[in-house]
Design a protein around this motif. Structure first.
Motif, short mmCIF file in Angstrom:
data_model
loop_
_atom_site.label_atom_id
_atom_site.label_comp_id
_atom_site.label_asym_id
_atom_site.label_seq_id
_atom_site.Cartn_x
_atom_site.Cartn_y
_atom_site.Cartn_z
N GLY A 62 -53.63 -40.48 -27.21
CA GLY A 62 -53.77 -39.25 -27.99
C GLY A 62 -52.95 -39.30 -29.27
O GLY A 62 -53.40 -38.86 -30.33
N LYS A 63 -51.72 -39.84 -29.18
CA LYS A 63 -50.87 -39.97 -30.38
C LYS A 63 -51.52 -40.89 -31.41
O LYS A 63 -51.50 -40.61 -32.61
N LEU A 64 -52.08 -42.00 -30.92
CA LEU A 64 -52.74 -42.92 -31.84
C LEU A 64 -53.93 -42.26 -32.53
O LEU A 64 -54.06 -42.33 -33.76
N LEU A 65 -54.78 -41.63 -31.75
CA LEU A 65 -55.96 -40.99 -32.33
C LEU A 65 -55.57 -39.92 -33.33
O LEU A 65 -56.15 -39.83 -34.42
N ALA A 66 -54.57 -39.11 -32.98
CA ALA A 66 -54.12 -38.06 -33.91
C ALA A 66 -53.53 -38.69 -35.17
O ALA A 66 -53.81 -38.24 -36.29
N GLY A 67 -52.73 -39.73 -34.99
CA GLY A 67 -52.12 -40.40 -36.14
C GLY A 67 -53.14 -41.07 -37.04
O GLY A 67 -52.94 -41.18 -38.25
N TYR A 68 -54.23 -41.52 -36.46
CA TYR A 68 -55.29 -42.15 -37.23
C TYR A 68 -56.27 -41.13 -37.79
O TYR A 68 -57.19 -41.47 -38.53
N GLY A 69 -56.10 -39.86 -37.40
CA GLY A 69 -57.00 -38.82 -37.87
C GLY A 69 -58.39 -38.95 -37.28
O GLY A 69 -59.39 -38.63 -37.93
N THR A 70 -58.45 -39.45 -36.03
CA THR A 70 -59.73 -39.68 -35.38
C THR A 70 -59.81 -38.87 -34.08
O THR A 70 -58.84 -38.25 -33.67
N THR A 71 -60.97 -38.91 -33.48
CA THR A 71 -61.22 -38.15 -32.26
C THR A 71 -61.63 -39.09 -31.13
O THR A 71 -61.89 -40.28 -31.37
N VAL A 72 -61.75 -38.54 -29.95
CA VAL A 72 -62.26 -39.32 -28.82
C VAL A 72 -63.69 -39.76 -29.11
O VAL A 72 -64.09 -40.88 -28.75
N ALA A 73 -64.45 -38.95 -29.79
CA ALA A 73 -65.82 -39.33 -30.16
C ALA A 73 -65.81 -40.54 -31.09
O ALA A 73 -66.64 -41.45 -30.96
N ASP A 74 -64.86 -40.58 -32.02
CA ASP A 74 -64.72 -41.75 -32.90
C ASP A 74 -64.37 -43.00 -32.09
O ASP A 74 -64.88 -44.08 -32.36
N LEU A 75 -63.50 -42.83 -31.10
CA LEU A 75 -63.13 -43.95 -30.24
C LEU A 75 -64.34 -44.44 -29.46
O LEU A 75 -64.57 -45.65 -29.36
N ALA A 76 -65.13 -43.52 -28.93
CA ALA A 76 -66.33 -43.90 -28.18
C ALA A 76 -67.29 -44.66 -29.09
O ALA A 76 -67.89 -45.66 -28.67
N GLU A 77 -67.44 -44.22 -30.31
CA GLU A 77 -68.32 -44.91 -31.26
C GLU A 77 -67.79 -46.31 -31.56
O GLU A 77 -68.56 -47.27 -31.61
N ALA A 78 -66.47 -46.43 -31.74
CA ALA A 78 -65.88 -47.74 -32.01
C ALA A 78 -66.04 -48.66 -30.80
O ALA A 78 -66.31 -49.86 -30.96
N LEU A 79 -65.89 -48.12 -29.60
CA LEU A 79 -66.10 -48.92 -28.39
C LEU A 79 -67.54 -49.40 -28.30
O LEU A 79 -67.81 -50.54 -27.91
N GLY A 80 -68.48 -48.54 -28.67
CA GLY A 80 -69.88 -48.93 -28.69
C GLY A 80 -70.14 -50.05 -29.68
O GLY A 80 -70.89 -50.99 -29.39
N ALA A 81 -69.51 -49.99 -30.83
CA ALA A 81 -69.68 -51.04 -31.83
C ALA A 81 -69.10 -52.36 -31.34
O ALA A 81 -69.69 -53.43 -31.55
N VAL A 82 -67.96 -52.30 -30.65
CA VAL A 82 -67.35 -53.51 -30.09
C VAL A 82 -68.27 -54.11 -29.04
O VAL A 82 -68.50 -55.32 -29.00
N ALA A 83 -68.81 -53.26 -28.17
CA ALA A 83 -69.70 -53.74 -27.11
C ALA A 83 -70.95 -54.38 -27.70
O ALA A 83 -71.40 -55.43 -27.23
N THR A 84 -71.50 -53.78 -28.74
CA THR A 84 -72.69 -54.32 -29.38
C THR A 84 -72.39 -55.68 -30.02
O THR A 84 -73.16 -56.63 -29.88
N ALA A 85 -71.23 -55.77 -30.68
CA ALA A 85 -70.84 -57.04 -31.29
C ALA A 85 -70.65 -58.12 -30.23
O ALA A 85 -71.03 -59.28 -30.43
N GLN A 86 -70.10 -57.75 -29.08
CA GLN A 86 -69.89 -58.71 -27.99
C GLN A 86 -71.22 -59.22 -27.45
O GLN A 86 -71.36 -60.40 -27.17
N VAL A 87 -72.20 -58.35 -27.34
CA VAL A 87 -73.53 -58.76 -26.88
C VAL A 87 -74.11 -59.79 -27.84
O VAL A 87 -74.68 -60.80 -27.42
N TRP A 88 -73.95 -59.55 -29.14
CA TRP A 88 -74.48 -60.49 -30.14
C TRP A 88 -73.75 -61.82 -30.06
O TRP A 88 -74.35 -62.88 -30.21
N GLU A 89 -72.43 -61.78 -29.83
CA GLU A 89 -71.65 -63.02 -29.73
C GLU A 89 -72.04 -63.81 -28.50
O GLU A 89 -72.10 -65.04 -28.54
N ASP A 90 -72.30 -63.11 -27.39
CA ASP A 90 -72.63 -63.77 -26.14
C ASP A 90 -74.06 -64.31 -26.14
O ASP A 90 -74.41 -65.11 -25.29
N GLY A 91 -74.84 -63.84 -27.11
CA GLY A 91 -76.19 -64.35 -27.26
C GLY A 91 -77.16 -63.73 -26.37
O GLY A 91 -78.16 -64.07 -25.97
#
Length: 91
Positions: A62-91
């Protein structure tokens, strides 16, 4: 291992470190040191979180998200982007 998870259960926190690093950079903190100084958190701890050595507590997340000016929704979106990138890397 997280309670209730088996070795075949996908880790719901996989990619959290990359997502946190992405949010840090989006917040304008190019280096971990910049973020730790501004947010007054331990630099080693942030490094461990971003490298997925340990997970931040809910309070610290929570401190990190507040300090970054982001929300849990932003974190979920970033996690989705990481997962998508991992799928592309794994082929």
């Amino acid at each position: 291992m997280i309670f209730g998870m088996t070795n075949s259960t996908p880790n719901p926190f996989a990619g959290l470190g990359k997502a946190l690093a992405s949010l840090r950079k989006q917040a304008g903190f190019k280096r971990q040191k910049d973020a730790t100084e501004a947010l007054k958190i331990d630099g080693g701890q942030l490094s461990r979180w971003e490298n997925e050595v340990t997970l931040p507590s809910v309070e610290n997340l929570g401190k990190l998200l507040a300090g970054y000016g982001t929300t849990v929704a932003d974190l979920a979106e970033a996690l989705g982007a990481v997962a998508t990138a991992q799928v592309w890397e794994d082929g």
